[in-house]
Design an enzyme around this catalytic site. Sequence first.
Site, PDB file in Angstrom:
ATOM      1  N   GLN A 298      -2.500  13.822  13.415  1.00  0.00           N
ATOM      2  CA  GLN A 298      -1.589  12.771  12.981  1.00  0.00           C
ATOM      3  C   GLN A 298      -0.209  12.862  13.641  1.00  0.00           C
ATOM      4  OE1 GLN A 298      -1.749  12.727   8.663  1.00  0.00           O
ATOM      5  NE2 GLN A 298      -3.986  12.637   8.678  1.00  0.00           N
ATOM      6  N   CYS A 458     -19.276   9.060 -21.769  1.00  0.00           N
ATOM      7  CA  CYS A 458     -18.027   8.351 -21.492  1.00  0.00           C
ATOM      8  C   CYS A 458     -18.180   6.945 -22.056  1.00  0.00           C
ATOM      9  CB  CYS A 458     -17.703   8.324 -19.998  1.00  0.00           C
ATOM     10  SG  CYS A 458     -18.866   7.359 -19.006  1.00  0.00           S
TER      11      CYS A 458
END
Length: 484
Positions: A298, A458
Site C-alpha cells: 500500500q 440467535c
Amino acid sequence: MKFIVKLQAEITIKSRPVRKRFTKILESSVKNVLRRIDEQVTTRMNWDNIEVNTKDNSPENRERLVEALKCIPGIPMFLEVQQSEFVDVHDIYEKTLAVHAESIENKTFCVRAKRTGNHDFNSLKVEQYVGGGLNQQVESAKVKLKNPDVTIHLEIKNKDLFIVTQRHKGLGGFPIATQEDVLSLMSGGFDSGVSSYQMIKKGARTHYCFFNLGGSAHEVGVKQISYYLWNKFGASHKVKFFAVDFEPVVAEILENVENSQMGVVLKRMMIRAATKIAERGKIQALVTGESLGQVSSQTLTNLNVINRVTDTLILRPLAAYDKQDIIDIARKIGTEEFSKTIPEYCGVISKKPTVKAVLSKVEEEEGNFDFDVLDKVVSETRVYDIRDIGKEAEEEIHAVDLVENIPENAVVVDIRSPEEEEDKPLELGDVEVKHIPFYKLSTQFGDLDMTKEYLLYCDHGVMSKLQALYLLDNGFKNVKVYRP
C-alpha cells in the site's frame, strides 16, 4: 406515533429536480426499512422533510423504529413529535405545557420555535409567550436562553403544531442509490468492512466481492460481516455477494512468481478478477480498504502499479486513515468483533515484499503466470443475493439439525451480543443457557464440556446457522441450531 425525518444539508442545496429525486429515494429507503419492522408504517414526502407515521405506539416498536432510522444513510437528524392542530398562541402554550411540564421541573429551559405559513404572530412571540407561561406555571423551572438543561423545540406549519419530544442524530451521508453501484473487495478485516460502510453512507449501493484464500471458515466469516453491514445500514436495497475461490491463483503465484513480487501480483490478480465481475454486473467502481503506507503493498508506488491493470475506477475511502481510526469506526458500527476473529491471509505469501514495485519487473513475473487459472476461477464465481445468505447457510449445514423442542440435558448457547441479550433475555425455565457472543464462540466453544449437546440460538437464526457451519468445519459434531 410520528417521526419527522430532516433532509441532509447537501440535499437541500441541490437544484429543485435533483432535490426532489433525492428526497423521493430517501422516502423509499425509509419505507423499505421500517416496513420490515412494522407493516403499518406510512410515509409522506414534504419539501423539507419526510413524515413517518405508525399506529403501533408500543415502546418496543418505538425503540426498533428509532434504531432503524439511526442507521439509514441520508438522514442527518430525525424528531419524535406529537402533532395537533392549534387555535392561537395560547393554545400552543397549553399543548406544550401538557407535554413538557414534568420535563422542566427543577431545571433551566428555553423554547425554540420554527414557523411556516401565514400567522398573526412570529416565531419570537411564540417562544416568549410559551416560555413565559411555562415559567409561571412550573415554579421550580427557570428560563435560561444559553445552555439550558432542556430545550423545548416547536415547529409550526400552517395550522399544525409539532411538539418535539425527542431529537435523534442520524447517520448522515446520502440516500442509497443516489450514487452509482460499487463493488467492495472484502477480506473480513477491519479495513474492508469500514470502507464498505463509508461507501454505503455516501449513498452507493455496495456489492461485496470475496476472494477466498482460507477455506470455508474464512468465507463464513466474511459472509457474516457482509450480511451484517447490509442488514444494518443498507437493507433498503438488494445487493449481491460474489465469492471467488482464489486458492488456485495463490498456488500459481507461489509456484511461478518471484517472492518479493508476490504481494503486488496477488493484488493485481484480485483487481483483474474484480474488474471482470464489475463489468458483468454493470457496477461502476471498485472499493478497497487500502490505507496509504499501512502494509508493503500500500505504498504509493505499489498502488500505482496495482492500478495499471484496470480502467475501472478504484475508490479507497480509507487512504488517509490511521489504523486506530479505522478500528474505532469498526467498533462504532459493530464490525470490530467480527474482524478480530478473521486472520489476514494476503500477507502470508510473501516473506520480503517489495515496497517499490517496478511495473516492468511485475509484468515480467506475470509472464510466468497461467492466466487460464484466473479466467477459470472468475468463470466459477458464485453469486448470491445478500438476502439469501441465511438460506444458503441453512443448506450448507445440512448435517446440523434445526431443533424446536430442547432435548433433555442439552445446553442452549445464546450467541447474541450482550446488548441484544440484555434487551430481550432468553428465558427457558430449567434449561441451562450459556451466553457466548458469536464473536467469541470460535475461541471459547472448545472449552465447553464436549460430552454435552449444544443448541445455538440467535433472534433470526442467521448467525446461529453460520456459526454452526463454522464449528462443523472445525470438527465439532455436537452442535445444533435452536429455532423455537
